[in-house]
Structure formats: C-alpha cells, structure tokens
Design a protein around this motif. Structure first.
Motif, PDB file in Angstrom:
ATOM      1  N   GLY A  28      33.194  -3.217   0.833  1.00 42.57           N
ATOM      2  CA  GLY A  28      32.927  -4.645   0.618  1.00 42.57           C
ATOM      3  C   GLY A  28      32.887  -4.994  -0.859  1.00 42.57           C
ATOM      4  O   GLY A  28      33.425  -6.016  -1.286  1.00 42.57           O
ATOM      5  N   ASN A  29      32.253  -4.111  -1.649  1.00 45.69           N
ATOM      6  CA  ASN A  29      32.175  -4.326  -3.093  1.00 45.69           C
ATOM      7  C   ASN A  29      33.494  -4.052  -3.801  1.00 45.69           C
ATOM      8  O   ASN A  29      33.605  -4.284  -5.001  1.00 45.69           O
ATOM      9  N   MET A  30      34.471  -3.560  -3.100  1.00 46.78           N
ATOM     10  CA  MET A  30      35.804  -3.400  -3.679  1.00 46.78           C
ATOM     11  C   MET A  30      36.702  -4.570  -3.280  1.00 46.78           C
ATOM     12  O   MET A  30      37.497  -5.042  -4.090  1.00 46.78           O
ATOM     13  N   VAL A  31      36.562  -5.049  -2.063  1.00 47.00           N
ATOM     14  CA  VAL A  31      37.390  -6.152  -1.579  1.00 47.00           C
ATOM     15  C   VAL A  31      36.952  -7.482  -2.193  1.00 47.00           C
ATOM     16  O   VAL A  31      37.792  -8.251  -2.680  1.00 47.00           O
ATOM     17  N   LEU A  32      35.649  -7.765  -2.185  1.00 50.36           N
ATOM     18  CA  LEU A  32      35.164  -9.045  -2.693  1.00 50.36           C
ATOM     19  C   LEU A  32      35.540  -9.275  -4.160  1.00 50.36           C
ATOM     20  O   LEU A  32      36.025 -10.361  -4.500  1.00 50.36           O
ATOM     21  N   PRO A  33      35.393  -8.294  -5.055  1.00 48.00           N
ATOM     22  CA  PRO A  33      35.838  -8.529  -6.434  1.00 48.00           C
ATOM     23  C   PRO A  33      37.340  -8.800  -6.544  1.00 48.00           C
ATOM     24  O   PRO A  33      37.762  -9.614  -7.365  1.00 48.00           O
ATOM     25  N   GLN A  34      38.138  -8.137  -5.732  1.00 46.13           N
ATOM     26  CA  GLN A  34      39.579  -8.385  -5.782  1.00 46.13           C
ATOM     27  C   GLN A  34      39.889  -9.828  -5.408  1.00 46.13           C
ATOM     28  O   GLN A  34      40.745 -10.472  -6.013  1.00 46.13           O
ATOM     29  N   LEU A  35      39.183 -10.352  -4.421  1.00 39.97           N
ATOM     30  CA  LEU A  35      39.369 -11.750  -4.038  1.00 39.97           C
ATOM     31  C   LEU A  35      38.890 -12.688  -5.152  1.00 39.97           C
ATOM     32  O   LEU A  35      39.560 -13.665  -5.474  1.00 39.97           O
ATOM     33  N   CYS A  36      37.758 -12.367  -5.744  1.00 40.13           N
ATOM     34  CA  CYS A  36      37.220 -13.217  -6.816  1.00 40.13           C
ATOM     35  C   CYS A  36      38.103 -13.188  -8.057  1.00 40.13           C
ATOM     36  O   CYS A  36      38.211 -14.188  -8.763  1.00 40.13           O
ATOM     37  N   HIS A  37      38.753 -12.066  -8.315  1.00 37.45           N
ATOM     38  CA  HIS A  37      39.603 -11.954  -9.501  1.00 37.45           C
ATOM     39  C   HIS A  37      40.928 -12.717  -9.344  1.00 37.45           C
ATOM     40  O   HIS A  37      41.695 -12.811 -10.302  1.00 37.45           O
ATOM     41  N   LEU A  38      41.168 -13.280  -8.183  1.00 40.26           N
ATOM     42  CA  LEU A  38      42.338 -14.138  -8.013  1.00 40.26           C
ATOM     43  C   LEU A  38      42.142 -15.479  -8.715  1.00 40.26           C
ATOM     44  O   LEU A  38      43.095 -16.204  -8.963  1.00 40.26           O
ATOM     45  N   VAL A  39      40.890 -15.799  -9.026  1.00 40.32           N
ATOM     46  CA  VAL A  39      40.530 -17.035  -9.724  1.00 40.32           C
ATOM     47  C   VAL A  39      40.212 -16.677 -11.173  1.00 40.32           C
ATOM     48  O   VAL A  39      39.546 -15.667 -11.425  1.00 40.32           O
ATOM     49  N   PRO A  40      40.680 -17.463 -12.147  1.00 33.20           N
ATOM     50  CA  PRO A  40      40.339 -17.163 -13.542  1.00 33.20           C
ATOM     51  C   PRO A  40      38.825 -17.069 -13.740  1.00 33.20           C
ATOM     52  O   PRO A  40      38.077 -17.915 -13.272  1.00 33.20           O
ATOM     53  N   GLN A  41      38.396 -16.027 -14.393  1.00 35.76           N
ATOM     54  CA  GLN A  41      36.989 -15.698 -14.642  1.00 35.76           C
ATOM     55  C   GLN A  41      36.188 -15.570 -13.349  1.00 35.76           C
ATOM     56  O   GLN A  41      34.966 -15.755 -13.345  1.00 35.76           O
ATOM     57  N   GLY A  42      36.859 -15.227 -12.269  1.00 41.42           N
ATOM     58  CA  GLY A  42      36.186 -15.093 -10.975  1.00 41.42           C
ATOM     59  C   GLY A  42      35.137 -14.005 -10.957  1.00 41.42           C
ATOM     60  O   GLY A  42      34.088 -14.152 -10.333  1.00 41.42           O
ATOM     61  N   GLY A  43      35.401 -12.912 -11.655  1.00 43.41           N
ATOM     62  CA  GLY A  43      34.439 -11.818 -11.685  1.00 43.41           C
ATOM     63  C   GLY A  43      33.177 -12.178 -12.438  1.00 43.41           C
ATOM     64  O   GLY A  43      32.064 -11.927 -11.971  1.00 43.41           O
ATOM     65  N   THR A  44      33.332 -12.786 -13.601  1.00 44.04           N
ATOM     66  CA  THR A  44      32.158 -13.141 -14.402  1.00 44.04           C
ATOM     67  C   THR A  44      31.423 -14.355 -13.835  1.00 44.04           C
ATOM     68  O   THR A  44      30.233 -14.519 -14.096  1.00 44.04           O
ATOM     69  N   THR A  45      32.103 -15.166 -13.059  1.00 46.44           N
ATOM     70  CA  THR A  45      31.459 -16.333 -12.461  1.00 46.44           C
ATOM     71  C   THR A  45      30.723 -15.980 -11.170  1.00 46.44           C
ATOM     72  O   THR A  45      29.593 -16.402 -10.952  1.00 46.44           O
ATOM     73  N   TRP A  46      31.354 -15.185 -10.322  1.00 42.40           N
ATOM     74  CA  TRP A  46      30.806 -14.914  -8.990  1.00 42.40           C
ATOM     75  C   TRP A  46      30.048 -13.593  -8.896  1.00 42.40           C
ATOM     76  O   TRP A  46      29.397 -13.340  -7.884  1.00 42.40           O
ATOM     77  N   LEU A  47      30.140 -12.721  -9.900  1.00 39.67           N
ATOM     78  CA  LEU A  47      29.407 -11.437  -9.935  1.00 39.67           C
ATOM     79  C   LEU A  47      29.539 -10.664  -8.615  1.00 39.67           C
ATOM     80  O   LEU A  47      28.550 -10.197  -8.050  1.00 39.67           O
ATOM     81  N   PRO A  48      30.757 -10.505  -8.113  1.00 33.95           N
ATOM     82  CA  PRO A  48      30.942  -9.952  -6.767  1.00 33.95           C
ATOM     83  C   PRO A  48      30.577  -8.481  -6.627  1.00 33.95           C
ATOM     84  O   PRO A  48      30.294  -8.025  -5.515  1.00 33.95           O
ATOM     85  N   ILE A  49      30.554  -7.741  -7.705  1.00 34.94           N
ATOM     86  CA  ILE A  49      30.308  -6.296  -7.637  1.00 34.94           C
ATOM     87  C   ILE A  49      28.874  -5.989  -7.193  1.00 34.94           C
ATOM     88  O   ILE A  49      28.580  -4.885  -6.765  1.00 34.94           O
ATOM     89  N   TYR A  50      28.001  -6.984  -7.253  1.00 30.63           N
ATOM     90  CA  TYR A  50      26.599  -6.766  -6.889  1.00 30.63           C
ATOM     91  C   TYR A  50      26.264  -7.194  -5.459  1.00 30.63           C
ATOM     92  O   TYR A  50      25.213  -6.826  -4.936  1.00 30.63           O
ATOM     93  N   PHE A  51      27.120  -7.975  -4.836  1.00 26.08           N
ATOM     94  CA  PHE A  51      26.776  -8.609  -3.558  1.00 26.08           C
ATOM     95  C   PHE A  51      26.393  -7.609  -2.468  1.00 26.08           C
ATOM     96  O   PHE A  51      25.319  -7.698  -1.873  1.00 26.08           O
ATOM     97  N   LEU A  75      34.592   3.170  -8.776  1.00 22.79           N
ATOM     98  CA  LEU A  75      35.852   3.177  -8.024  1.00 22.79           C
ATOM     99  C   LEU A  75      36.704   1.949  -8.345  1.00 22.79           C
ATOM    100  O   LEU A  75      37.928   2.065  -8.480  1.00 22.79           O
ATOM    101  N   ASN A  76      36.070   0.789  -8.472  1.00 26.73           N
ATOM    102  CA  ASN A  76      36.820  -0.417  -8.855  1.00 26.73           C
ATOM    103  C   ASN A  76      37.482  -0.228 -10.214  1.00 26.73           C
ATOM    104  O   ASN A  76      38.631  -0.615 -10.404  1.00 26.73           O
ATOM    105  N   SER A  77      36.760   0.356 -11.142  1.00 31.04           N
ATOM    106  CA  SER A  77      37.312   0.571 -12.479  1.00 31.04           C
ATOM    107  C   SER A  77      38.475   1.567 -12.438  1.00 31.04           C
ATOM    108  O   SER A  77      39.522   1.332 -13.042  1.00 31.04           O
TER     109      SER A  77
END
Length: 170
Positions: A28-51, A75-77
């Motif tokens: 889940g923590n690998m899929v959600l960041p990939q989805l968030c990174h489809l949006v500019p600054q999605g990772g820093t805005t949505w902080l998906p790696i912690y969900f 693993l994401n890195s």
C-alpha cells in the motif's frame, strides 16, 4: 468527538501474520506514493509514504508498523527512485516515530478517534521536525510537511480514521 472501540492486535515477530500484514501495508505504501507522484508535488503535498504505516501500526501494533515504516521508504527509493536517497534518513526517522506513536496510542487507549489520531500525527511530526532539523540544519526544510503537506496530514488523520474504523475493522 465520537470514539469507536475497535479490535486491535499486537502481533509478534514470531508470527507469520505479522509479516503478511506488514507486506500488505508495504505494498500500500508503494502504490499510494506512485499514484500521488502523478500530480506535481504530490509526494510532498499528500505525504503518502506514511499512510499505511499509521494504519498498520494502529491496527496490528508497533512491530507491523516498524516493518512497514522501514521497508516502505527503502523499497520505494530502490525501485522507483523516490524518495531520493538523501531524503531517506529524515523519512525513516518520521516513519519509525509514527509507527511507535501509533502502536503506543492504540495499545494504551484501545480505541480509535480523531483526537487520538491528531495526537499521533502531531507527535511524530513535531519530533520528526526536530530530528530532521538536527540532521539537515535547515529549519525551513524540516517544517516542509507543515508548509506543504497539510493535505497529507489531514489525509492521515481523517483517512486513517476512516480506513481503521470502516475498512479494516471487519
């Protein structure tokens, strides 16, 4: 505020269930960041790696949370190049703090509520800011989650509550 009693578990490292649960939350923590990174600054805005670290630690205990907290960013890195290797120490620190805080709160209070999740998220964020500031020496960078990531903090609190209460409480 409404408080909901839920079935919580404290899984041990000797149990296969621990690794199965952690694996699902890591995915889940690998899929959600990939989805968030489809949006500019999605990772820093949505902080998906912690969900899913929050959810795993709250529902199944700090050990599942700790496995999720460590393996998800690494693993994401390695697989996707995000987070950048230079950002891993701060992200790992915050992830581990989150796993411990969520696991402790769930074990101590044996229920889920919005105020409890606010306390969990604020505790790991504040301690994480101090730790990141000590690591990088840049306060502005250390408070990035509060400057840019408020939607992600809200997602952790309200989305985490909904996920724990309605989806995995079955």
């Amino acid at each position: 505020m409404k408080t909901t009693a839920i079935q919580l578990y404290t899984l041990d490292y000797k149990e296969a269930k621990t690794y199965l649960a952690a694996s699902l939350f890591i995915v889940g923590n690998m899929v959600l960041p990939q989805l968030c990174h489809l949006v500019p600054q999605g990772g820093t805005t949505w902080l998906p790696i912690y969900f899913f670290t929050l959810i795993g630690a709250y529902k199944y205990g700090w050990k599942v949370g700790l496995l999720t907290a460590v393996f998800s960013p690494v693993l994401n890195s390695l697989l996707f190049g995000m987070p950048l290797a230079a950002a891993l120490p701060a992200i790992l620190l915050k992830s581990v703090l989150l796993a411990v805080a969520a696991g402790y709160a769930a074990q101590r209070f044996k229920r889920v509520s919005i105020p409890l999740l606010i306390a969990v998220v604020l505790s790991y964020q504040i301690a994480g800011i101090l730790g990141e500031w000590a690591m990088v020496g840049d306060f502005t960078r250390a408070v990035q989650d509060f400057r840019i990531g408020l939607p992600g903090i809200a997602l952790q609190i309200f989305g985490g509550y909904s996920f724990i209460k309605y989806i995995i409480n079955k």
